[in-house]
Motif scaffolding. Structure first.
Motif, PDB file in Angstrom:
ATOM      1  N   ALA A 116       0.826  -1.207   0.000  1.00 37.80           N
ATOM      2  CA  ALA A 116       0.000   0.000   0.000  1.00 37.80           C
ATOM      3  C   ALA A 116       0.863   1.260   0.000  1.00 37.80           C
ATOM      4  CB  ALA A 116      -0.935   0.000   1.209  1.00 37.80           C
ATOM      5  N   GLN A 117       1.932   1.255   0.789  1.00 37.71           N
ATOM      6  CA  GLN A 117       2.832   2.412   0.825  1.00 37.71           C
ATOM      7  C   GLN A 117       3.536   2.596  -0.525  1.00 37.71           C
ATOM      8  OE1 GLN A 117       4.233   5.585   1.524  1.00 37.71           O
ATOM      9  NE2 GLN A 117       3.818   4.847   3.606  1.00 37.71           N
ATOM     10  N   CYS A 118       3.909   1.496  -1.152  1.00 40.51           N
ATOM     11  CA  CYS A 118       4.532   1.588  -2.478  1.00 40.51           C
ATOM     12  C   CYS A 118       3.590   2.251  -3.474  1.00 40.51           C
ATOM     13  CB  CYS A 118       4.936   0.197  -2.965  1.00 40.51           C
ATOM     14  SG  CYS A 118       5.571   0.167  -4.651  1.00 40.51           S
ATOM     15  N   ARG A 119       2.343   1.844  -3.467  1.00 41.19           N
ATOM     16  CA  ARG A 119       1.379   2.425  -4.399  1.00 41.19           C
ATOM     17  C   ARG A 119       1.145   3.906  -4.102  1.00 41.19           C
ATOM     18  NH1 ARG A 119      -0.297  -1.430  -7.611  1.00 41.19           N
ATOM     19  NH2 ARG A 119      -0.536  -3.584  -6.899  1.00 41.19           N
ATOM     20  N   THR A 120       1.162   4.267  -2.827  1.00 42.23           N
ATOM     21  CA  THR A 120       1.026   5.681  -2.458  1.00 42.23           C
ATOM     22  C   THR A 120       2.208   6.489  -2.978  1.00 42.23           C
ATOM     23  OG1 THR A 120      -0.241   5.156  -0.452  1.00 42.23           O
ATOM     24  CG2 THR A 120       0.871   7.285  -0.517  1.00 42.23           C
ATOM     25  N   LEU A 121       3.395   5.965  -2.814  1.00 40.59           N
ATOM     26  CA  LEU A 121       4.599   6.657  -3.304  1.00 40.59           C
ATOM     27  C   LEU A 121       4.583   6.761  -4.824  1.00 40.59           C
ATOM     28  CD1 LEU A 121       7.278   5.002  -0.965  1.00 40.59           C
ATOM     29  CD2 LEU A 121       6.350   7.321  -0.788  1.00 40.59           C
ATOM     30  N   MET A 122       4.062   5.736  -5.488  1.00 38.09           N
ATOM     31  CA  MET A 122       3.947   5.777  -6.947  1.00 38.09           C
ATOM     32  C   MET A 122       2.991   6.895  -7.371  1.00 38.09           C
ATOM     33  SD  MET A 122       3.737   1.655  -7.699  1.00 38.09           S
ATOM     34  CE  MET A 122       3.106   1.876  -9.366  1.00 38.09           C
ATOM     35  N   GLN A 123       1.857   6.997  -6.690  1.00 37.32           N
ATOM     36  CA  GLN A 123       0.869   8.017  -7.029  1.00 37.32           C
ATOM     37  C   GLN A 123       1.418   9.423  -6.816  1.00 37.32           C
ATOM     38  OE1 GLN A 123      -2.476   6.960  -4.588  1.00 37.32           O
ATOM     39  NE2 GLN A 123      -3.008   5.159  -5.806  1.00 37.32           N
ATOM     40  N   LYS A 124       2.266   9.576  -5.818  1.00 39.55           N
ATOM     41  CA  LYS A 124       2.853  10.878  -5.528  1.00 39.55           C
ATOM     42  C   LYS A 124       4.069  11.176  -6.397  1.00 39.55           C
ATOM     43  CE  LYS A 124       1.354  11.067  -0.680  1.00 39.55           C
ATOM     44  NZ  LYS A 124       1.801  11.144   0.733  1.00 39.55           N
ATOM     45  N   GLY A 125       4.488  10.195  -7.196  1.00 38.69           N
ATOM     46  CA  GLY A 125       5.638  10.392  -8.070  1.00 38.69           C
ATOM     47  C   GLY A 125       6.960  10.466  -7.337  1.00 38.69           C
TER      48      GLY A 125
END
Length: 330
Positions: A116-125
């Motif tokens: 979940a944290q990885c996907r959040t970091l991806m969304q934030k670029g």
């Protein structure tokens, strides 16, 4: 193999410390009535429960338990106890971290928070191309190069469980036409599988914990310089954690995570401990400096050629007193 690829980490070699330099210390406490002798509270024999025959390495780990680890510029020290062995499967990194955290979270919950944290970091670029390149280098390397360093290279593929029967049928068709099974399986899985070579596929790979909720499994293709060596289909097994997973978890928990990599003695080499730091990928949001987490990484047979398994280390905080010396300052 679990936890490979430390070339980007600053490796700090722990040096021996003399037991004569260690002074008595006491645990931190909000009440003077609850102060307990550190020597009485610490189980310095905890590492002796580790299975293995390398007495030199066990002695080094015991010294680590007695001396502790200090952080640069700080006035405290963290003494480390062995938290016990977790299952030797793809989930060991997450199970070990769950124990080291000392919370009620399970390893599966820690893994889910990582994804979940990885996907959040991806969304934030936040995660740049260099991190994607790290993933590709580890899980989908160019097998036409790198043979001066590695004798075996691996490709990781994701195969949907619903496609397994189709894959088996295609392999059977090609073996009936004269191909050997390994060659047939390699070509089929390359065609039907998804390479783990970017952040999105890495997140889907890292989400696999071997449970009934998994929608895919991992196929590992091993290559030698002469060509495809083997094909392994890992159904209902968790995906191995790696350095990036630890960095994402450091971000999630807003804490530095140190992997204590243990190399046993072999030939003329002495047993050694390396401390591999993994820091959050983004600046900490909280002003509070949370204590670091520690994991023990060791080889199944205690050989000095590498390590492939994580176990938890339990950190206890104590104050450094005048004249005391930690095992190492990080």
């Amino acid at each position: 193999m679990e936890g490979v690829g430390y070339e980007d980490c600053d490796i700090i070699l722990a040096q021996d410390r003399s037991l004569d330099n260690i002074a008595s210390s006491r645990l931190d406490s909000s009440s003077s009535d609850s102060l307990t002798s550190f020597a009485d509270s610490l189980d310095t024999s905890s590492f002796c429960s580790i299975s293995g025959s390398d007495s030199g390495l066990l002695a080094e780990l015991t010294k680590l338990s007695e001396y502790g680890v200090a952080l640069s510029g700080g006035s405290c020290c963290y003494t480390l106890q062995y938290g016990g062995e977790v299952a030797r499967a793809g989930n060991c990194l997450f199970d070990a971290l769950a124990t080291a955290l000392g919370t009620s979270e399970s390893g599966s919950q820690v893994r889910a928070r990582c994804v979940a944290q990885c996907r959040t970091l991806m969304q934030k670029g936040v995660l740049d191309d260099s991190i994607q390149q790290r993933i590709a280098n580890q899980y989908a390397p160019d097998i036409n190069s790198g043979w001066g360093v590695e004798c075996v290279q691996e490709h990781k593929l994701l195969i949907r469980l619903t496609d397994l029967q189709q894959s088996e049928d295609a392999i059977a068709e090609r073996t009936s036409a004269g191909l050997d099974w390994t060659t047939a399986a390699g070509t089929v899985y390359e065609e039907l599988g998804e390479r783990v070579d970017d952040l999105d596929s890495w997140a889907r790979y890292m989400a696999l914990d071997g449970s009934e909720q998994d929608d895919s499994c991992v196929v590992t293709l091993q290559y030698v310089e002469d060509g495809l060596l083997s094909v392994e289909v890992c159904e209902r097994q968790g995906a191995f954690g790696d350095d990036l997973a630890i960095e994402v978890l450091a971000t999630e928990y807003q804490r530095d995570i140190y992997v204590v990599q243990a190399h046993g003695s072999c030939m003329d080499e002495e047993p050694m401990l390396f401390f591999l730091p993994h820091k959050p990928l983004v600046e900490r949001q909280s002003a509070e400096q949370l204590p670091p987490l520690f994991l023990l990484m060791k080889g199944s047979d205690w050989k000095c050629s590498g390590a492939d398994h994580y176990d938890p280390l339990i950190a206890q905080k104590r104050m450094l007193t005048e004249g005391s010396a930690p095992y190492i300052t990080l």
